[in-house]
Scaffold this active site. Structure first.
Site, PDB file in Angstrom:
ATOM      1  N   HIS A 134      41.802 -15.997  18.968  1.00  0.00           N
ATOM      2  CA  HIS A 134      40.482 -15.809  19.578  1.00  0.00           C
ATOM      3  C   HIS A 134      40.520 -15.891  21.102  1.00  0.00           C
ATOM      4  O   HIS A 134      39.618 -15.375  21.767  1.00  0.00           O
ATOM      5  CB  HIS A 134      39.496 -16.836  19.028  1.00  0.00           C
ATOM      6  CG  HIS A 134      38.989 -16.535  17.657  1.00  0.00           C
ATOM      7  ND1 HIS A 134      37.893 -15.734  17.418  1.00  0.00           N
ATOM      8  CD2 HIS A 134      39.434 -16.930  16.436  1.00  0.00           C
ATOM      9  CE1 HIS A 134      37.681 -15.644  16.112  1.00  0.00           C
ATOM     10  NE2 HIS A 134      38.596 -16.362  15.490  1.00  0.00           N
ATOM     11  N   ASP A 141      35.227 -13.404  13.913  1.00  0.00           N
ATOM     12  CA  ASP A 141      34.865 -13.986  12.623  1.00  0.00           C
ATOM     13  C   ASP A 141      33.527 -13.381  12.234  1.00  0.00           C
ATOM     14  O   ASP A 141      32.543 -13.498  12.980  1.00  0.00           O
ATOM     15  CB  ASP A 141      34.743 -15.511  12.724  1.00  0.00           C
ATOM     16  CG  ASP A 141      36.069 -16.184  13.023  1.00  0.00           C
ATOM     17  OD1 ASP A 141      37.117 -15.591  12.756  1.00  0.00           O
ATOM     18  OD2 ASP A 141      36.048 -17.333  13.522  1.00  0.00           O
ATOM     19  N   GLU A 203      41.996 -16.367   5.590  1.00  0.00           N
ATOM     20  CA  GLU A 203      40.565 -16.528   5.878  1.00  0.00           C
ATOM     21  C   GLU A 203      39.826 -15.216   5.600  1.00  0.00           C
ATOM     22  O   GLU A 203      40.142 -14.202   6.212  1.00  0.00           O
ATOM     23  CB  GLU A 203      40.358 -16.912   7.349  1.00  0.00           C
ATOM     24  CG  GLU A 203      41.059 -18.203   7.750  1.00  0.00           C
ATOM     25  CD  GLU A 203      40.991 -18.449   9.248  1.00  0.00           C
ATOM     26  OE1 GLU A 203      40.342 -17.659   9.978  1.00  0.00           O
ATOM     27  OE2 GLU A 203      41.596 -19.428   9.708  1.00  0.00           O
ATOM     28  N   HIS A 206      38.065 -13.680   9.034  1.00  0.00           N
ATOM     29  CA  HIS A 206      38.757 -13.486  10.315  1.00  0.00           C
ATOM     30  C   HIS A 206      39.476 -12.135  10.350  1.00  0.00           C
ATOM     31  O   HIS A 206      40.348 -11.864   9.531  1.00  0.00           O
ATOM     32  CB  HIS A 206      39.768 -14.631  10.513  1.00  0.00           C
ATOM     33  CG  HIS A 206      40.593 -14.505  11.764  1.00  0.00           C
ATOM     34  ND1 HIS A 206      40.531 -15.446  12.769  1.00  0.00           N
ATOM     35  CD2 HIS A 206      41.504 -13.598  12.170  1.00  0.00           C
ATOM     36  CE1 HIS A 206      41.372 -15.093  13.742  1.00  0.00           C
ATOM     37  NE2 HIS A 206      41.971 -13.966  13.399  1.00  0.00           N
TER      38      HIS A 206
END
Length: 235
Positions: A134, A141, A203, A206
């Site tokens: 990030h 996200d 995830e 993500h």
């Protein structure tokens, strides 16, 4: 070290721009800002220009299937200081949820909890060769909202420290809602990947383009690829 940290970064210098929030769904105020995360000059809703363009592409693909649905941007840019803040916050939350106190944790307990935290969170590394995704402006996200503006059920919350965060968790789970949760996750994956993103294998929320994880996943999917990362850490 994560496997993707072996990917070379050759910074391309692409612009870092604000995401036009009027075109997407967002949670306001931002969840991490509410906790006091130190963002500084740039808000969480900045990303590389190509990432912003691909978000528009993904939403276009989504609306071909679900005309009144939108992508909700939960998080995008995250400086290393915020990464560190959230890693420490998540550790403290995990301690409290287990009914423990940080001051009395054994070394074994600390190690176990940190392992849980780092299943979800990238290390807040200041090494330019191992930036958190990030912090490069490459990662987002995201989830979906329906025609009523309600968040689409995915079977777990974003950032949840559990096996339910794994993208394919609901394939073999024998509960009534499992097929719906899995279908919703697949829809999100399909529109994001069609636009050019890759999904974090651990995830469901993500996605990234242009960072080390993106390049590593591209190379893993096709051993003939020689992708490198074009986005390094910002600031």
């Amino acid at each position: 070290m994560r496997p993707y940290h072996n990917i070379e970064i050759v910074e391309c210098g692409e612009r870092f721009i604000e995401i036009p929030l009027q075109d997407f769904a967002v949670e306001s105020p931002h969840p991490y800002e509410k906790l006091g995360a130190p963002y500084g000059e740039h808000s969480p809703y900045f990303a590389r220009e190509s990432v912003v363009n691909y978000l528009f592409e993904a939403q276009k693909y989504l609306q071909q299937i679900r005309p009144d649905w939108r992508i909700q941007i939960f998080d995008a840019y995250r400086p290393v200081a915020v990464q560190k803040f959230m890693v420490n916050y998540t550790f403290s939350q995990a301690v409290r949820e287990k009914g423990l106190r940080e001051l009395t944790l054994s070394e074994a307990q600390k190690q176990s909890i940190w392992e849980e935290v780092y299943k979800i969170w990238a290390e807040p590394s200041l090494n330019k060769k191992t930036p958190p995704p990030h912090s490069t402006g490459a990662a987002v996200d995201v989830t979906l909202v329906d025609e009523m503006g309600q968040i689409v059920h995915m079977g777990s919350s974003i950032d949840e420290l559990s096996e339910r965060s794994l993208p394919d968790y609901y394939i073999d789970i024998q509960i009534e809602q499992a097929p719906r949760y899995h279908a919703n996750r697949l829809l999100l994956k399909d529109v994001m990947e069609k636009a050019g993103f890759t999904r974090n294998p651990k995830e469901w929320w993500h996605f990234s383009f242009g960072d080390q994880m993106w390049a590593w996943l591209k190379n893993e999917a096709n051993l003939d690829n020689k992708c490198i990362a074009c986005y390094g850490r910002l600031f």
